[in-house]
Design an enzyme around this catalytic site. Structure first.
Site, PDB file in Angstrom:
ATOM      1  N   GLY A 108       0.812  -1.216   0.000  1.00  0.00           N
ATOM      2  CA  GLY A 108       0.000   0.000   0.000  1.00  0.00           C
ATOM      3  C   GLY A 108       0.841   1.260   0.000  1.00  0.00           C
ATOM      4  O   GLY A 108       0.536   2.231  -0.707  1.00  0.00           O
ATOM      5  N   CYS A 109       1.909   1.254   0.770  1.00  0.00           N
ATOM      6  CA  CYS A 109       2.779   2.432   0.858  1.00  0.00           C
ATOM      7  C   CYS A 109       3.536   2.648  -0.451  1.00  0.00           C
ATOM      8  O   CYS A 109       3.764   3.796  -0.856  1.00  0.00           O
ATOM      9  CB  CYS A 109       3.739   2.295   2.031  1.00  0.00           C
ATOM     10  N   THR A 110       3.897   1.566  -1.113  1.00  0.00           N
ATOM     11  CA  THR A 110       4.578   1.680  -2.399  1.00  0.00           C
ATOM     12  C   THR A 110       3.625   2.254  -3.447  1.00  0.00           C
ATOM     13  O   THR A 110       3.983   3.160  -4.205  1.00  0.00           O
ATOM     14  CB  THR A 110       5.127   0.318  -2.846  1.00  0.00           C
TER      15      THR A 110
ATOM     16  N   ALA B 257       3.175   6.015  -2.693  1.00  0.00           N
ATOM     17  CA  ALA B 257       4.367   6.787  -3.054  1.00  0.00           C
ATOM     18  C   ALA B 257       4.500   6.904  -4.574  1.00  0.00           C
ATOM     19  O   ALA B 257       4.813   7.983  -5.098  1.00  0.00           O
ATOM     20  CB  ALA B 257       5.617   6.143  -2.457  1.00  0.00           C
TER      21      ALA B 257
END
Length: 156
Positions: free
Chosen positions: A43-45, A48
């Protein structure tokens, strides 16, 4: 959590690419300050990379993007290099900034409780006040929603 209309809590943190960044350095510009749990997670990738892909659009609106997580600078450097992120990631290893913004919260996963970042995005206006807050962000379509808000509401 800090609310719309409040002054954004100032901070100075170490960032990817050996920078030290203070929020006050961006007065006069809009700032997207997004808090995320951990580098290199799915999710963070995605989040970003979405900010990366729309970075030129934010730049045209004189808006700076800053990502913050509890990961250290070494982790941020790897994450930035792997995904060619054009904006700094800030290391809030003691989570003091996350606490100041009210996003360091009790989380539950698989019956386990722990403290961590609640994925949240703040837009800070050129005067340093909170213009918009998205708590408990769902990543899909989020960056486009942030961009639309800046285009429609802040109109630089």
């Amino acid at each position: 959590m800090v609310a719309v209309g409040q002054a954004a809590p100032d901070f100075t943190l170490q960032a990817s690419n050996q920078q030290e960044i203070s929020l006050r350095d961006y007065r006069g510009k809009s700032v997207v300050l997004y808090f995320y749990p951990k580098d290199m997670t799915p999710g963070c990738t995605t989040e970003a990379c979405d900010f990366r892909d729309f970075h030129p659009d934010f730049a045209k609106l004189d808006t700076v993007v800053l990502g913050i997580s509890p990961d250290d600078v070494k982790s941020h450097d790897k994450f930035t290099a792997k995904h060619e992120l054009p904006f700094p990631l800030l290391a809030d290893t003691d989570h003091k900034v996350a606490e100041a913004y009210g996003v360091w919260v009790l989380k539950k996963m698989y019956g386990r409780e722990y403290m961590g970042i609640e994925r949240t995005t703040f837009v800070i206006d050129p005067e340093g006040k909170i213009a918009k807050v998205w708590p408990k962000v769902k990543v899909k379509g989020h960056v486009q929603e942030v961009l639309a808000f800046i285009r429609e509401e802040l109109k630089p």
